[in-house]
Scaffold this active site. Structure first.
Site, PDB file in Angstrom:
ATOM      1  CE  LYS A   8     -13.128 122.729  18.523  1.00 34.12           C
ATOM      2  NZ  LYS A   8     -13.140 122.778  17.074  1.00 34.12           N
ATOM      3  N   PRO A  96     -24.159 125.640  19.221  1.00 40.97           N
ATOM      4  CG  PRO A  96     -24.247 127.059  17.362  1.00 40.97           C
ATOM      5  CD  PRO A  96     -23.682 126.951  18.762  1.00 40.97           C
ATOM      6  CB  VAL A  97     -25.621 120.104  18.216  1.00 40.92           C
ATOM      7  CG1 VAL A  97     -25.220 118.633  18.188  1.00 40.92           C
ATOM      8  CG2 VAL A  97     -26.150 120.472  19.592  1.00 40.92           C
ATOM      9  CB  ALA A  99     -21.702 123.895  14.978  1.00 38.22           C
ATOM     10  N   GLY A 104     -19.777 119.070  22.563  1.00 40.20           N
ATOM     11  CA  GLY A 104     -19.845 117.771  23.251  1.00 40.20           C
ATOM     12  C   GLY A 104     -18.573 117.523  24.063  1.00 40.20           C
ATOM     13  CB  SER A 105     -14.968 117.952  23.248  1.00 43.82           C
ATOM     14  OG  SER A 105     -15.031 117.153  22.104  1.00 43.82           O
ATOM     15  CG  ASP A 138     -11.509 118.775  19.670  1.00 39.57           C
ATOM     16  OD1 ASP A 138     -10.338 118.669  19.255  1.00 39.57           O
ATOM     17  OD2 ASP A 138     -12.463 119.116  18.943  1.00 39.57           O
TER      18      ASP A 138
HETATM   19  P1  ATP Z   1     -17.022 116.857  16.050  1.00 36.86           P
HETATM   20  O1  ATP Z   1     -16.194 117.654  15.114  1.00 36.86           O
HETATM   21  O2  ATP Z   1     -16.223 115.969  16.963  1.00 36.86           O
HETATM   22  O3  ATP Z   1     -18.188 116.163  15.406  1.00 36.86           O
HETATM   23  P2  ATP Z   1     -18.385 119.241  16.955  1.00 36.86           P
HETATM   24  O4  ATP Z   1     -17.703 120.213  17.816  1.00 36.86           O
HETATM   25  O5  ATP Z   1     -18.519 119.632  15.529  1.00 36.86           O
HETATM   26  O6  ATP Z   1     -17.634 117.888  17.119  1.00 36.86           O
HETATM   27  P3  ATP Z   1     -20.484 118.519  18.864  1.00 36.86           P
HETATM   28  O7  ATP Z   1     -21.452 119.599  19.179  1.00 36.86           O
HETATM   29  O8  ATP Z   1     -19.523 118.130  19.893  1.00 36.86           O
HETATM   30  O9  ATP Z   1     -19.804 118.901  17.483  1.00 36.86           O
HETATM   31  O10 ATP Z   1     -21.382 117.252  18.423  1.00 36.86           O
HETATM   32  C1  ATP Z   1     -20.880 116.172  17.703  1.00 36.86           C
HETATM   33  C2  ATP Z   1     -21.819 114.972  17.855  1.00 36.86           C
HETATM   34  O11 ATP Z   1     -21.753 114.488  19.196  1.00 36.86           O
HETATM   35  C3  ATP Z   1     -23.276 115.269  17.573  1.00 36.86           C
HETATM   36  O12 ATP Z   1     -23.707 114.350  16.598  1.00 36.86           O
HETATM   37  C4  ATP Z   1     -24.012 115.015  18.879  1.00 36.86           C
HETATM   38  O13 ATP Z   1     -25.238 114.335  18.720  1.00 36.86           O
HETATM   39  C5  ATP Z   1     -23.044 114.155  19.699  1.00 36.86           C
HETATM   40  N1  ATP Z   1     -23.035 114.494  21.143  1.00 36.86           N
HETATM   41  C6  ATP Z   1     -22.852 113.633  22.153  1.00 36.86           C
HETATM   42  N2  ATP Z   1     -22.851 114.257  23.341  1.00 36.86           N
HETATM   43  C7  ATP Z   1     -23.027 115.554  23.103  1.00 36.86           C
HETATM   44  C8  ATP Z   1     -23.104 116.710  23.933  1.00 36.86           C
HETATM   45  N3  ATP Z   1     -23.011 116.643  25.272  1.00 36.86           N
HETATM   46  N4  ATP Z   1     -23.254 117.910  23.322  1.00 36.86           N
HETATM   47  C9  ATP Z   1     -23.317 117.993  21.961  1.00 36.86           C
HETATM   48  N5  ATP Z   1     -23.282 116.931  21.139  1.00 36.86           N
HETATM   49  C10 ATP Z   1     -23.118 115.718  21.687  1.00 36.86           C
END
Ligand code: ATP
Length: 293
Positions: A8, A96-97, A99, A104-105, A138
Site C-alpha cells: 500500500k 521491501p521490509v 519501508a 507485514g500487515s 493497517d
Molecule cells: P510499520 O510502519 O508498521 O513498521 P512497514 O509497512 O513499514 O510497517 P513491514 O514490512 O510491515 O513495514 O515490517 C515491519 C516490521 O514487521 C519489520 O520489522 C518486520 O521484521 C516485521 N514483520 C513481521 N511479519 C512480517 C511480514 N510477514 N512481512 C514483513 N515484515 C514482517
C-alpha cells in the site's frame, strides 16, 4: 492456496493526535499498488509454521502472518468447536521490509482472507477487520480491499472513489527508518497537512496530486535522511506528476500519467544502485488475488 498480497501507499497522511495507548490518530488516504508478495497456505494437521525467503522477516510468532493464523484459528474454534487445524505458510517477499509499504500487515490480511475462504467464509468482512485490528492498525485496510479514507488509528474506513488506475513508481533507498523514532520526533504543533485534508474532503472526491499529496511524517524522516528529498526530486525530474514519502518511510512513490514516461523514468532511475525501483499501478478494485484454490 496461493495469494498475491499487495503493498500500500499513503497518498495522504495527516497525524491528528497522540492517544493514551501510544497509538496516533490519523486521517489517511490509502491505496494498494500492484507490487506483491506471494503467500502460500497449506492446511495441515496442527500448529502454525512460517517460512520466508527474506532474512529481515521473522519465521516465528513475531511474524504478522503467524499471528493472524493463530487469531483466526482461535476465533474459528470458539465459533465452531473445530480444533486441531494448522497451517504451513510460505511467504515470497518482494515488498521491501519496514519501508512504509505495509508488507507485514498485507500478509496478515492475506491469511485472514485466505483461511476465511478455505473454511467456507465463517466470518463477515467486518469481523475479519476487527480481528485484523488486533494484529496491526493497517490490517483492516488490507481486508477492505479498496482505496479508502482511514481515520481513528486506521481502522475507520470509508471507500474513496476519486482515484483512477494510474502508473506509480516506488523507490526504496537502503536506509533503516524506525517508525517508533519517527513518531517520537514528530511535533504535532508543526504538522501541515490539515488544510489539504479539507481540500480532499471538499473536492467531490477527485484526487489531485498537485493539491492533495501530503504526509506529516515526511518532514521528520526527510530531516534525518535528506536522500528522501533527492528521490522526490529525481521522480519529478523524470516526469512524475507528484511524489511523496509513504507512511513513515523510507519508500517514496511518484505518480505518472503515461506508461511510456514511467518506463523511461524506470530505465534512468534504476541506474542508482542504492535504490530499489519498482514500477506498478494503483489498484482500484481488487487488492488480493487468490490463485490455485
Ligand atoms: P510499520 O510502519 O508498521 O513498521 P512497514 O509497512 O513499514 O510497517 P513491514 O514490512 O510491515 O513495514 O515490517 C515491519 C516490521 O514487521 C519489520 O520489522 C518486520 O521484521 C516485521 N514483520 C513481521 N511479519 C512480517 C511480514 N510477514 N512481512 C514483513 N515484515 C514482517
Amino acid at each position: 492456496m496461493k495469494i498475491q498480497s499487495p503493498a500500500k501507499i499513503n497518498l495522504f497522511l495527516h497525524i491528528t493526535g497522540k492517544r493514551d495507548d501510544g497509538y496516533h490518530n490519523l486521517s489517511s488516504l490509502m491505496c494498494c499498488v500492484s507490487l506483491y508478495d506471494t503467500v502460500v497456505i497449506d492446511i495441515t494437521g496442527t500448529g502454525i509454521a512460517v517460512t520466508c525467503n527474506s532474512s529481515e522477516v521473522p519465521e516465528n510468532e513475531g511474524n504478522l502472518a503467524w499471528r493472524a493464523a493463530d487469531l483466526f484459528f482461535k476465533s474459528f474454534k470458539q465459533m465452531t468447536g473445530n480444533k486441531g487445524t494448522g497451517v504451513k505458510i510460505t511467504i515470497d517477499k518482494n515488498i521491501p521490509v519496514a519501508a512504509g509499504l505495509g508488507g507485514g500487515s498485507s500478509n496478515a490480511a492475506a491469511i485472514f482472507l485466505g483461511l476465511n475462504r478455505y473454511f467456507g467464509n465463517p466470518f463477515a468482512e467486518n469481523e475479519l477487520m476487527d480481528m485484523g485490528l488486533k494484529i496491526g492498525a493497517d490490517v483492516p485496510f488490507f481486508i477492505f480491499q479498496q482505496p479508502a479514507l482511514a481515520s481513528g488509528i486506521g481502522e475507520q474506513l470509508k471507500p474513496y472513489y476519486g482515484i483512477k488506475k494510474q502508473p506509480v513508481m516506488l523507490i526504496c533507498p537502503m536506509i533503516n527508518v524506525s517508525t517508533a523514532e519517527v513518531y517520537k520526533n514528530l511535533d504535532l504543533g508543526l504538522t501541515k497537512c490539515e488544510k489539504k485534508l479539507k481540500r480532499i474532503l471538499l473536492s467531490k472526491q477527485v484526487f489531485d496530486p498537485d493539491r492533495h499529496l501530503c504526509n506529516d511524517l515526511e518532514t521528520v524522516t526527510e530531516l534525518r535522511f535528506p536522500e528522501i528529498a533527492s528521490i522526490k526530486d529525481a521522480l519529478i525530474d523524470n516526469g512524475a506528476k507528484g511524489a511523496l514519502m509513504s507512511g513513515s518511510g523510507p519508500s517514496v512513490f511518484g505518480l505518472f500519467t503515461q506508461e511510456s514516461i514511467i518506463n523511461k523514468a524506470h530505465r534512468v532511475l534504476m541506474q542508482n544502485k542504492k535504490w530499489r525501483v519498482f514500477s506498478a499501478e494503483l489498484l482500484i478494485n481488487t487488492g488480493y488475488r487468490i490463485l490455485d484454490t
